[in-house]
Enzyme design. Structure first.
Site, PDB file in Angstrom:
ATOM      1  N   HIS A 156       0.971  -1.033  -0.003  1.00 46.02           N
ATOM      2  CA  HIS A 156      -0.027  -0.075   0.043  1.00 46.02           C
ATOM      3  C   HIS A 156       0.753   1.267   0.018  1.00 46.02           C
ATOM      4  CE1 HIS A 156      -3.250   2.765   0.846  1.00 46.02           C
ATOM      5  NE2 HIS A 156      -2.798   3.051   2.189  1.00 46.02           N
TER       6      HIS A 156
ATOM      7  N   ASP B 216      -3.001   9.057   3.945  1.00 47.26           N
ATOM      8  CA  ASP B 216      -3.297   7.468   3.738  1.00 47.26           C
ATOM      9  C   ASP B 216      -4.781   7.217   3.119  1.00 47.26           C
ATOM     10  OD1 ASP B 216      -3.714   4.705   3.926  1.00 47.26           O
ATOM     11  OD2 ASP B 216      -3.022   4.399   5.773  1.00 47.26           O
TER      12      ASP B 216
ATOM     13  N   CYS C 130      -4.287   2.885  -4.411  1.00 41.34           N
ATOM     14  CA  CYS C 130      -3.426   3.852  -3.434  1.00 41.34           C
ATOM     15  C   CYS C 130      -2.212   4.636  -4.150  1.00 41.34           C
ATOM     16  CB  CYS C 130      -2.698   2.935  -2.474  1.00 41.34           C
ATOM     17  SG  CYS C 130      -1.799   1.526  -3.269  1.00 41.34           S
TER      18      CYS C 130
END
Length: 326
Positions: A215, A232, A285
């Site tokens: 990620h 995030d 992501c």
């Protein structure tokens, strides 16, 4: 509607309001008008200045500071944001779409499509095809895009924050095998190499890859606002204070090594940014990372969603193929 005169009670009632109330009403009205208008920026400014002059003459009092300090300043900011958002979501032309289609769906994966000399990054069709739907962005695409953001800032320094962009290998090198190692990256920011000291920047952007989650995240050392930020796209569910500790130690070591300065960052804010556009899948992501970086350098709100990811994938491919971020 009652007539308003210079000496009338309505004028006194009007000026009895606080300047903050006036400012809020002006901001709200200007934003609504700017959103609805189809005029050019110059036409909007001209029309609102005429309105301001008409009101000033109407009241004939000392209203200059009230109107000039809030109304005109806000209108300029709204117009700048409006133009910036237009550019951020500018549709690709037919020619650009054809260019992207050929790159993402062509058959020869080893064909070199573009070579960036400043970063020495070579993009083949196989590499750029990570920008296809459901592809996870690789190091080369992320690093080249960040290079293009830096080139964009140099090209138009008044429009963008002054930022330093580390590549995806920086944080890995800095942390080594789980241990902090400033000497491993000490030479990366020599003045002879980058042309400035990091403390002269508004922000320092650090892409971070979480291997155990596969990620991408983005960390920012915000010099201008004296804080460390962590972005995030998975809602920040996995807070890791070690990132802040490592970056705090890094910027202290950097200040001492390059500027002979004892930088105190103990009181700097540490922020896990929560009010963010969030990803709704397991593969976007990397796109969120580069768009967080893009919007941050523009000084703009993160006004995008998961639904914009297909467009951003195409736009990123176009900008990489043209070696120019807009």
């Amino acid at each position: 509607m009652y007539p308003v005169t210079h000496s009338g009670w309505l004028v006194k009632a009007f000026f009895s309001r606080t300047s903050s109330t006036l400012r809020k009403k002006k901001i709200r009205r200007v934003k609504i008008n700017a959103d609805k208008a189809n005029e050019s920026s110059e036409q909007i400014i001209t029309r609102k200045r005429k309105k301001y002059e008409k009101r000033r003459r109407r009241f004939k009092g000392d209203t200059t500071n009230i109107f000039k300090g809030s109304y005109l300043q806000v209108e300029q900011e709204v117009i700048q944001l409006r133009d910036a958002f237009k550019n951020v979501f500018l549709a690709l032309t037919k020619k650009e779409k054809a260019l992207v289609e050929n790159a993402l769906h062509g058959s020869n994966s080893k064909e070199v499509l573009v070579m960036d000399e400043s970063s020495n990054i070579q993009i083949t069709r196989g590499i750029i095809q990570c920008l296809k739907s459901e592809g996870k962005l690789n190091d080369d695409v992320i690093n080249l895009y960040l290079e293009l953001l830096k080139e964009r800032e140099k090209r138009e320094p008044t429009k963008f924050l002054k930022c330093h962009f580390f590549n995806t290998f920086f944080y890995v090198k800095l942390t080594g095998r789980g241990n902090y190692n400033y000497n491993a990256v000490k030479r990366w920011t020599r003045h002879q190499k980058i042309g400035y000291n990091l403390l002269e920047c508004d922000s320092i952007l650090v892409p971070i890859y979480k291997f155990y989650q596969q990620h991408w995240c983005l960390a920012i050392i915000n010099i201008k606002e004296k804080k460390f930020q962590y972005f995030d796209s998975l809602s920040g569910r996995n807070h890791d204070d070690s990132v802040f500790n490592i970056l705090a130690q890094y910027i202290k070591d950097e200040a001492e090594d390059k500027c002979r300065k004892d930088l105190d960052v103990d009181k700097w804010k540490r922020e896990y940014v929560e009010n963010l556009p969030k990803q709704g899948n397991i593969y976007d992501c990397g796109v969120f990372l580069i768009k967080y970086a893009d919007f941050h350098t523009r000084g703009m709100p993160f006004n995008f969603t998961q639904a914009d990811m297909p467009y951003f994938r195409e736009r990123t491919a176009k900008e990489i193929l043209r070696l120019r971020a807009e």
